[in-house]
Structure formats: structure tokens, C-alpha cells
Design a protein around this motif. Structure first.
Motif, PDB file in Angstrom:
ATOM      1  N   SER A  92      -6.028 -13.354  24.754  1.00 18.52           N
ATOM      2  CA  SER A  92      -4.957 -12.153  25.158  1.00 18.52           C
ATOM      3  C   SER A  92      -4.476 -11.500  25.930  1.00 18.52           C
ATOM      4  O   SER A  92      -4.967 -12.145  27.225  1.00 18.52           O
ATOM      5  N   ILE A  93      -3.433 -10.374  25.880  1.00 16.75           N
ATOM      6  CA  ILE A  93      -2.889  -9.848  26.769  1.00 16.75           C
ATOM      7  C   ILE A  93      -3.041  -8.244  26.491  1.00 16.75           C
ATOM      8  O   ILE A  93      -2.596  -7.585  25.771  1.00 16.75           O
ATOM      9  N   ILE A  94      -3.218  -7.476  27.805  1.00 12.81           N
ATOM     10  CA  ILE A  94      -3.837  -6.501  27.445  1.00 12.81           C
ATOM     11  C   ILE A  94      -2.079  -5.759  28.535  1.00 12.81           C
ATOM     12  O   ILE A  94      -2.152  -6.129  29.428  1.00 12.81           O
ATOM     13  N   CYS A  95      -0.977  -4.607  27.758  1.00 14.50           N
ATOM     14  CA  CYS A  95      -0.273  -4.155  27.953  1.00 14.50           C
ATOM     15  C   CYS A  95      -0.550  -3.176  28.688  1.00 14.50           C
ATOM     16  O   CYS A  95      -1.956  -2.466  28.843  1.00 14.50           O
ATOM     17  N   PRO A  96       0.578  -2.758  29.832  1.00 18.33           N
ATOM     18  CA  PRO A  96       0.361  -1.811  30.317  1.00 18.33           C
ATOM     19  C   PRO A  96       0.193  -0.311  30.093  1.00 18.33           C
ATOM     20  O   PRO A  96       0.872  -0.145  29.065  1.00 18.33           O
ATOM     21  N   GLY A  97      -0.544   0.250  30.303  1.00 19.87           N
ATOM     22  CA  GLY A  97      -0.633   1.995  30.089  1.00 19.87           C
ATOM     23  C   GLY A  97      -1.760   2.056  28.733  1.00 19.87           C
ATOM     24  O   GLY A  97      -2.321   3.256  28.231  1.00 19.87           O
ATOM     25  N   VAL A  98      -2.353   0.790  27.970  1.00 22.10           N
ATOM     26  CA  VAL A  98      -3.546   0.588  27.529  1.00 22.10           C
ATOM     27  C   VAL A  98      -4.765   1.292  28.357  1.00 22.10           C
ATOM     28  O   VAL A  98      -5.270   0.719  28.385  1.00 22.10           O
ATOM     29  N   THR A  99      -6.414   1.897  26.437  1.00 22.39           N
ATOM     30  CA  THR A  99      -7.232   2.334  27.014  1.00 22.39           C
ATOM     31  C   THR A  99      -7.839   2.105  25.733  1.00 22.39           C
ATOM     32  O   THR A  99      -7.158   1.316  24.722  1.00 22.39           O
ATOM     33  N   ILE A 100      -8.811   0.711  26.185  1.00 19.41           N
ATOM     34  CA  ILE A 100      -9.909   0.072  25.558  1.00 19.41           C
ATOM     35  C   ILE A 100     -11.565   0.385  24.798  1.00 19.41           C
ATOM     36  O   ILE A 100     -11.389   0.567  26.089  1.00 19.41           O
ATOM     37  N   GLY A 101     -11.733   1.589  24.083  1.00 17.72           N
ATOM     38  CA  GLY A 101     -12.474   2.423  23.657  1.00 17.72           C
ATOM     39  C   GLY A 101     -13.899   1.247  24.275  1.00 17.72           C
ATOM     40  O   GLY A 101     -14.371   0.238  24.108  1.00 17.72           O
ATOM     41  N   GLU A 140      10.591  -1.194  39.570  1.00 15.27           N
ATOM     42  CA  GLU A 140       9.075  -1.339  39.044  1.00 15.27           C
ATOM     43  C   GLU A 140       8.839  -0.602  38.732  1.00 15.27           C
ATOM     44  O   GLU A 140       8.629   0.617  39.352  1.00 15.27           O
ATOM     45  N   MET A 141       7.905  -0.550  37.750  1.00 13.28           N
ATOM     46  CA  MET A 141       6.690   0.614  37.494  1.00 13.28           C
ATOM     47  C   MET A 141       5.745  -0.245  37.044  1.00 13.28           C
ATOM     48  O   MET A 141       5.760  -0.681  36.816  1.00 13.28           O
ATOM     49  N   SER A 142       4.702   0.893  36.694  1.00  6.58           N
ATOM     50  CA  SER A 142       3.596   0.617  35.953  1.00  6.58           C
ATOM     51  C   SER A 142       2.796   1.793  36.060  1.00  6.58           C
ATOM     52  O   SER A 142       2.831   2.944  35.692  1.00  6.58           O
ATOM     53  N   ALA A 143       1.463   1.223  34.788  1.00  4.89           N
ATOM     54  CA  ALA A 143       1.182   2.411  33.844  1.00  4.89           C
ATOM     55  C   ALA A 143      -0.237   1.803  33.882  1.00  4.89           C
ATOM     56  O   ALA A 143      -0.737   0.673  34.057  1.00  4.89           O
ATOM     57  N   PRO A 144      -1.872   2.364  34.414  1.00  2.38           N
ATOM     58  CA  PRO A 144      -2.670   2.275  34.587  1.00  2.38           C
ATOM     59  C   PRO A 144      -3.720   1.681  33.484  1.00  2.38           C
ATOM     60  O   PRO A 144      -3.047   2.184  31.843  1.00  2.38           O
ATOM     61  N   VAL A 145      -5.044   0.729  32.831  1.00  2.00           N
ATOM     62  CA  VAL A 145      -5.254  -0.242  32.099  1.00  2.00           C
ATOM     63  C   VAL A 145      -6.690   0.223  31.946  1.00  2.00           C
ATOM     64  O   VAL A 145      -7.139   0.352  33.312  1.00  2.00           O
ATOM     65  N   THR A 146      -7.288   0.781  30.955  1.00  2.00           N
ATOM     66  CA  THR A 146      -8.654   1.173  31.365  1.00  2.00           C
ATOM     67  C   THR A 146      -9.979   0.685  30.346  1.00  2.00           C
ATOM     68  O   THR A 146      -8.798   0.331  29.045  1.00  2.00           O
ATOM     69  N   ILE A 147     -10.432  -0.052  29.912  1.00  2.00           N
ATOM     70  CA  ILE A 147     -11.127  -0.768  29.232  1.00  2.00           C
ATOM     71  C   ILE A 147     -12.667  -0.229  29.666  1.00  2.00           C
ATOM     72  O   ILE A 147     -13.381  -0.352  30.523  1.00  2.00           O
TER      73      ILE A 147
END
Length: 186
Positions: A144-153, A127-134
Motif C-alpha cells: 500500500s501507498i499512503i499519500c501526503p496529508g492523509v489521515t486513517i482513522g 518541495e512541499m510536505s503534508a503530515p500523515v496520521t494513522i
């Protein structure tokens, strides 16, 4: 690098083995705490105490409705005045960092988890992972679905049913599948 733990590999976004003994124990602990949270009648003080054990960081005045599910819990950081409505799922194989004054509608899923897209690699099991920042002052609409590695400003609204696969800037309304900017906010 020899000797690197599976936990460290996971948090570095490298391929890792999720059946690792430490990771399995961490998930079991998170499931125990989530089950305790989900079976607690609405007693805000008791629920907050459970969330403080489950999550990696809790701001002031947080409220997560049941049912709530997560992988590890300890990689979820929420700021002040955080609200998540019913049936949210946070797969926190990497950090999920959420700012202040964030509202999350029902059935929202936030994924830091991902798998190789090439079938021959995927079936081997890594498996792998990537952070999510909101950011701060964000509202994420239901389903809603927020996918790996996404940043929402900060100061952004994500419309209901959106699938967020790329970064979304601050001060916008964004929606759709894939999620895209609909308009800028003043």
C-alpha cells in the motif's frame, strides 16, 4: 517570512529547499542510523536502541523489519505495539504519526513528501510536505501507498495494494486505487 528556516518551512507544509545544509545533515544522520539498523542481526534490544535514536517517538514494544528507509526519522512517531514488516519506506519530510497497535505489511510506503504538480514550478526544485496520521489499531496491507496529508482513522484495515489519496474514516475496511471504503466494521 524572512528568516524562516527551511526546516520550519518544510514542517509548515510550505515550499522549501531540500538541499539546505541543515536538512542535508539531518538526512545523512537518518541514513547512517537506518544503515546501522538494517545491518543489525535480529537483536531486538539493539534494534530498539537504534530506533529510539532514529525515530522522533517510540512507544513500547516496537519492531521494524529490515530493510527500512526514511528521510529524517525524527519526524516519525509510533505508539505502543507497532510492527512494520520488510521493505517499508517512510518519507517523513513532515510528521508521520502512527498510533498504538498498528501493523504494517511488507513494501508499504508512507509519503509526507510531495512536489508541485505544475511542471514549471517543479523543475525549479522546491518541495512541499503534508503530515500523515494513522490512528490506533490499524492494519495496512502489503504494497500500500499512503499519500501526503492523509489521515486513517482508528480500527481501520487498508487492503493490500491500496493507494490512499484521501482521508479514510475509523472502523472501516478500505481498499483499491484510489482507496475507498468497502464496508463499515462493527
Amino acid at each position: 517570512m524572512a528568516g524562516k528556516t527551511q526546516l520550519k518551512r518544510m514542517l509548515n507544509g510550505e515550499m522549501y529547499n531540500s538541499s539546505d545544509e541543515l536538512l542535508a545533515a539531518m538526512r545523512a544522520n537518518a541514513r547512517r542510523l537506518a544503515e546501522e539498523l538494517n545491518s543489525t542481526l535480529y537483536d531486538k534490544e539493539k534494534r530498539t536502541a537504534i530506533l529510539q535514536k532514529l525515530l522522533g517517538k517510540c512507544g513500547e514494544n516496537i519492531d521494524i523489519q529490515s530493510p527500512f528507509l526514511c528521510d529524517y526519522g525524527c519526524h516519525i512517531e509510533v505508539g505502543d505495539n507497532f510492527y512494520a514488516n520488510f521493505n517499508c519506506i517512510f518519507l517523513d519530510c513532515n510528521y508521520i504519526r502512527i498510533g498504538n497497535n498498528v501493523f504494517i505489511a511488507p513494501n508499504v510506503q508512507i509519503y509526507a513528501a510531495q512536489h508541485p504538480v505544475i511542471a514549471a514550478e517543479r523543475i525549479k526544485g522546491p518541495e512541499m510536505s503534508a503530515p500523515v496520521t494513522i490512528g490506533d489499531n490499524v492494519w495496512i496491507g502489503g504494497g500500500s501507498i499512503i499519500c501526503p496529508g492523509v489521515t486513517i482513522g482508528s480500527n481501520t484495515t487498508i487492503g493490500a495494494g491500496s493507494v490512499v489519496v484521501k482521508n479514510i474514516p475509523a472502523n472501516v475496511v478500505a481498499a483499491g486505487n484510489p482507496c475507498r471504503v468497502i464496508r463499515e466494521l462493527q
